[in-house]
Design a protein around this motif. Structure first.
Motif, PDB file in Angstrom:
ATOM      1  N   GLU A  46       0.888  -1.077  -0.116  1.00  0.00           N
ATOM      2  CA  GLU A  46      -0.152  -0.039   0.164  1.00  0.00           C
ATOM      3  C   GLU A  46       0.862   1.299  -0.045  1.00  0.00           C
ATOM      4  O   GLU A  46       0.657   2.076  -0.649  1.00  0.00           O
ATOM      5  CB  GLU A  46      -0.956   0.091   1.352  1.00  0.00           C
ATOM      6  N   LYS A  47       1.855   1.317   0.819  1.00  0.00           N
ATOM      7  CA  LYS A  47       2.847   2.389   0.907  1.00  0.00           C
ATOM      8  C   LYS A  47       3.510   2.538  -0.466  1.00  0.00           C
ATOM      9  O   LYS A  47       3.884   3.823  -1.039  1.00  0.00           O
ATOM     10  CB  LYS A  47       4.028   2.110   2.081  1.00  0.00           C
ATOM     11  N   ALA A  48       3.924   1.566  -1.155  1.00  0.00           N
ATOM     12  CA  ALA A  48       4.557   1.468  -2.342  1.00  0.00           C
ATOM     13  C   ALA A  48       3.742   2.064  -3.367  1.00  0.00           C
ATOM     14  O   ALA A  48       4.201   2.587  -4.359  1.00  0.00           O
ATOM     15  CB  ALA A  48       4.888  -0.151  -2.926  1.00  0.00           C
ATOM     16  N   VAL A  49       2.475   1.679  -3.496  1.00  0.00           N
ATOM     17  CA  VAL A  49       1.329   2.204  -4.535  1.00  0.00           C
ATOM     18  C   VAL A  49       1.253   3.553  -4.158  1.00  0.00           C
ATOM     19  O   VAL A  49       1.325   4.362  -5.334  1.00  0.00           O
ATOM     20  CB  VAL A  49       0.052   1.414  -4.267  1.00  0.00           C
ATOM     21  N   ASN A  50       1.214   4.111  -3.062  1.00  0.00           N
ATOM     22  CA  ASN A  50       0.856   5.563  -2.605  1.00  0.00           C
ATOM     23  C   ASN A  50       2.073   6.376  -2.901  1.00  0.00           C
ATOM     24  O   ASN A  50       1.897   7.414  -3.809  1.00  0.00           O
ATOM     25  CB  ASN A  50       0.640   5.568  -1.120  1.00  0.00           C
ATOM     26  N   LEU A  51       3.323   5.785  -2.999  1.00  0.00           N
ATOM     27  CA  LEU A  51       4.436   6.479  -3.160  1.00  0.00           C
ATOM     28  C   LEU A  51       4.709   6.627  -4.785  1.00  0.00           C
ATOM     29  O   LEU A  51       5.078   7.687  -5.305  1.00  0.00           O
ATOM     30  CB  LEU A  51       5.787   5.890  -2.798  1.00  0.00           C
ATOM     31  N   GLY A  52       4.472   5.371  -5.333  1.00  0.00           N
ATOM     32  CA  GLY A  52       4.508   5.312  -6.926  1.00  0.00           C
ATOM     33  C   GLY A  52       3.713   6.352  -7.368  1.00  0.00           C
ATOM     34  O   GLY A  52       4.047   7.086  -8.439  1.00  0.00           O
ATOM     35  N   GLU A  97      11.584  -1.220 -10.528  1.00  0.00           N
ATOM     36  CA  GLU A  97      10.944  -0.977  -9.465  1.00  0.00           C
ATOM     37  C   GLU A  97       9.491  -0.590 -10.021  1.00  0.00           C
ATOM     38  O   GLU A  97       8.470  -1.184  -9.575  1.00  0.00           O
ATOM     39  CB  GLU A  97      11.188   0.231  -8.713  1.00  0.00           C
ATOM     40  N   PHE A  98       9.048   0.177 -11.267  1.00  0.00           N
ATOM     41  CA  PHE A  98       7.912   0.545 -11.627  1.00  0.00           C
ATOM     42  C   PHE A  98       7.242  -0.463 -12.276  1.00  0.00           C
ATOM     43  O   PHE A  98       6.010  -0.671 -12.319  1.00  0.00           O
ATOM     44  CB  PHE A  98       8.128   1.690 -12.452  1.00  0.00           C
ATOM     45  N   ARG A  99       8.053  -1.568 -12.910  1.00  0.00           N
ATOM     46  CA  ARG A  99       7.440  -2.676 -13.516  1.00  0.00           C
ATOM     47  C   ARG A  99       6.992  -3.622 -12.403  1.00  0.00           C
ATOM     48  O   ARG A  99       5.755  -4.046 -12.766  1.00  0.00           O
ATOM     49  CB  ARG A  99       8.438  -3.432 -14.409  1.00  0.00           C
ATOM     50  N   GLU A 100       7.559  -3.670 -11.596  1.00  0.00           N
ATOM     51  CA  GLU A 100       7.255  -4.453 -10.531  1.00  0.00           C
ATOM     52  C   GLU A 100       5.724  -3.881  -9.709  1.00  0.00           C
ATOM     53  O   GLU A 100       4.876  -4.639  -9.427  1.00  0.00           O
ATOM     54  CB  GLU A 100       8.147  -4.671  -9.388  1.00  0.00           C
ATOM     55  N   LEU A 101       5.768  -2.760  -9.515  1.00  0.00           N
ATOM     56  CA  LEU A 101       4.776  -1.881  -9.124  1.00  0.00           C
ATOM     57  C   LEU A 101       3.277  -1.891  -9.830  1.00  0.00           C
ATOM     58  O   LEU A 101       2.433  -2.424  -9.273  1.00  0.00           O
ATOM     59  CB  LEU A 101       4.905  -0.293  -8.691  1.00  0.00           C
ATOM     60  N   SER A 102       3.666  -1.839 -11.306  1.00  0.00           N
ATOM     61  CA  SER A 102       2.673  -2.033 -12.037  1.00  0.00           C
ATOM     62  C   SER A 102       1.864  -3.478 -11.998  1.00  0.00           C
ATOM     63  O   SER A 102       0.877  -3.838 -12.097  1.00  0.00           O
ATOM     64  CB  SER A 102       3.107  -1.679 -13.465  1.00  0.00           C
ATOM     65  N   ARG A 103       2.812  -4.483 -12.103  1.00  0.00           N
ATOM     66  CA  ARG A 103       2.553  -5.876 -12.138  1.00  0.00           C
ATOM     67  C   ARG A 103       1.662  -6.201 -10.747  1.00  0.00           C
ATOM     68  O   ARG A 103       0.442  -6.715 -10.930  1.00  0.00           O
ATOM     69  CB  ARG A 103       3.695  -6.873 -12.066  1.00  0.00           C
ATOM     70  N   LEU A 104       2.015  -5.959  -9.576  1.00  0.00           N
ATOM     71  CA  LEU A 104       1.353  -5.860  -8.482  1.00  0.00           C
ATOM     72  C   LEU A 104      -0.144  -5.189  -8.225  1.00  0.00           C
ATOM     73  O   LEU A 104      -0.844  -5.691  -7.800  1.00  0.00           O
ATOM     74  CB  LEU A 104       2.270  -5.481  -7.049  1.00  0.00           C
ATOM     75  N   GLN A 106      -1.336  -3.828 -10.822  1.00  0.00           N
ATOM     76  CA  GLN A 106      -2.362  -4.061 -12.117  1.00  0.00           C
ATOM     77  C   GLN A 106      -2.855  -2.703 -12.948  1.00  0.00           C
ATOM     78  O   GLN A 106      -3.834  -2.612 -13.390  1.00  0.00           O
ATOM     79  CB  GLN A 106      -3.600  -5.102 -12.020  1.00  0.00           C
ATOM     80  N   ASP A 107      -1.941  -1.648 -12.449  1.00  0.00           N
ATOM     81  CA  ASP A 107      -2.028  -0.455 -12.944  1.00  0.00           C
ATOM     82  C   ASP A 107      -0.958  -0.171 -14.258  1.00  0.00           C
ATOM     83  O   ASP A 107       0.301   0.064 -13.890  1.00  0.00           O
ATOM     84  CB  ASP A 107      -1.875   0.756 -11.938  1.00  0.00           C
ATOM     85  N   PRO A 108      -1.378  -0.267 -15.402  1.00  0.00           N
ATOM     86  CA  PRO A 108      -0.469  -0.398 -16.390  1.00  0.00           C
ATOM     87  C   PRO A 108       0.383   1.157 -16.724  1.00  0.00           C
ATOM     88  O   PRO A 108       1.361   1.120 -17.614  1.00  0.00           O
ATOM     89  CB  PRO A 108      -1.225  -0.935 -17.848  1.00  0.00           C
ATOM     90  N   GLN A 109      -0.120   2.158 -16.188  1.00  0.00           N
ATOM     91  CA  GLN A 109       0.446   3.546 -16.448  1.00  0.00           C
ATOM     92  C   GLN A 109       1.907   3.504 -15.936  1.00  0.00           C
ATOM     93  O   GLN A 109       2.810   4.280 -16.350  1.00  0.00           O
ATOM     94  CB  GLN A 109      -0.170   4.516 -15.758  1.00  0.00           C
ATOM     95  N   LEU A 110       1.909   2.573 -15.037  1.00  0.00           N
ATOM     96  CA  LEU A 110       3.257   2.716 -14.295  1.00  0.00           C
ATOM     97  C   LEU A 110       4.131   2.400 -15.018  1.00  0.00           C
ATOM     98  O   LEU A 110       4.106   0.955 -15.184  1.00  0.00           O
ATOM     99  CB  LEU A 110       2.932   2.176 -12.751  1.00  0.00           C
TER     100      LEU A 110
END
Length: 384
Positions: A46-52, A97-104, A106-110
């Motif tokens: 959750e914190k990673a998504v918020n920061l991203g 980092e952003f590829r992994e965040l997008s994968r987890l 499921q937000d492709p923008q990242l």
């Protein structure tokens, strides 16, 4: 549940402060993602998504090449005060980092097809308006460029070795290094990576380049040509000598190599300001990879010698370690009263892994380390 909510409020990114996109991504975002995978605690995701999401304004540029700085509270971004360029490492070392965040989430923008490459080598700066390389003709694997090359390979590994463009770019870059940047010193025959400036070779190597033996070894472990491992062995010896030939047993930030016979010392610190040591991790990082893949105990021995030198010349009474000003003066190394965050985050972590008896601890067949030593899972490991 109450404890979870209390913990969740302890770390807030709603701050009116400018942060560097690259440093925040590799240190904090990478750390949160890695901690999530190692603990399974969704709080860290959750914190990673918020920061991203707070870092995303950096990508709102005409070229989609991100600005170097972003205000994570206001949602605004800008380049450094003195230029509209971003450095190569900054814009190409955030994808793991952003590829992994997008994968987890499921937000492709990242930089695959930009003109300006030279046999796989790329210039140090990219303009955020045009999206084109600037300062063309200057090529280095040191500061401002190093992790571009590292992340080509690591993204390919992260994605399950399916993205051929990444592999092609990496292989081409290593061939470019061998063709343009690789040289040997005089009598001692140390192989090193220099720099190229408008077709003029400079026998100067940043300590940062000592990430390369480990990266080459990682590639060879993943099926890339055997001569990559041969080069890794040679460069690992050079990085070892950068420590061994200094009076404190610690490498300077920048070394210059002699291409002719000299006073017997292949490594020199030509400029006084380059004699400092910042407790950097790159050499011990490569020692970790070399020991994992070869089981040759000399790499542990070299790491132990380095640790002894760190303890002798940089350890501070009362706790902690400090950068020093002069690796050539054991009587007065000149402590700076400053310990960079990467000493705890990387240098000590790689030393711990180097000396661990558990060779499967953070297996290199299951995890890929980001450039700040945070392990991320190799896909297609399903998200928790």
């Amino acid at each position: 549940m109450e404890m979870f909510q209390t913990r969740s409020k302890d770390l807030s990114f709603n701050k009116n402060v400018d942060v560097n996109l690259f440093e925040t991504t590799i240190r904090i975002l990478g750390g949160l993602l890695s901690t999530y995978h190692l603990t399974g605690d969704h709080l860290f995701l959750e914190k990673a998504v918020n920061l991203g999401s707070r870092l995303m304004p950096a990508f709102k540029t005409p070229s989609k090449i991100p600005f170097s700085d972003v205000n994570i509270g206001k949602g605004t971004a800008h380049p450094p005060r003195w230029t509209s360029d971003s450095t190569l490492a900054e814009v190409t070392s955030i994808q793991l980092e952003f590829r992994e965040l997008s994968r987890l989430s499921q937000d492709p923008q990242l930089v695959h097809n930009l003109p300006g490459k030279h046999d796989g080598l790329v210039p140090m700066f990219i303009n955020t308006n045009s999206g084109q390389f600037t300062h063309k003709g200057v090529f280095t694997l040191g500061a401002r460029a190093d992790s571009y090359y590292e992340y080509l390979l690591k993204q390919w590994i992260q994605g399950g070795k399916t993205e051929d463009d990444l592999l092609k770019d990496y292989l081409q870059a290593i061939e470019g290094v061998k063709k343009h940047l690789l040289r040997q010193t005089g009598p001692s025959k140390l192989t090193f990576v220099g720099e190229l400036s408008h077709n003029r070779f400079n026998p100067k190597m940043d300590h940062l380049v000592c990430f390369l033996p480990g990266t080459l070894a990682l590639g060879a472990h993943n099926g890339l040509p055997g001569d990559h491992m041969d080069l890794a062995v040679q460069l690992m010896e050079t990085c070892h000598q950068m420590y061994k030939q200094m009076e404190t047993g610690l490498s300077p930030e920048i070394v210059h190599f002699s291409l002719q016979a000299s006073d017997g010392r292949a490594v020199s610190t030509k400029v006084f300001f380059s004699r400092h040591n910042l407790l950097r991790p790159e050499t011990v990082e490569s020692l970790f990879y070399m020991y994992r893949f070869t089981k040759d105990t000399k790499y542990r021995d070299w790491g132990w010698d380095m640790l002894q030198s760190f303890n002798k010349y940089t350890k501070v009474s009362g706790g902690g370690y400090t950068s020093i000003n002069n690796v050539r003066d054991p009587d007065n190394p000149g402590p700076r009263d400053k310990m960079e965050s990467f000493f705890l985050g990387e240098t000590l972590k790689y030393l711990y892994l180097l000396f661990s008896d558990d060779m499967e601890l953070l297996s290199l067949d299951k995890y890929v380390f980001n450039t700040e030593a945070h392990p991320l899972p190799i896909w297609p490991s399903p998200p928790k």
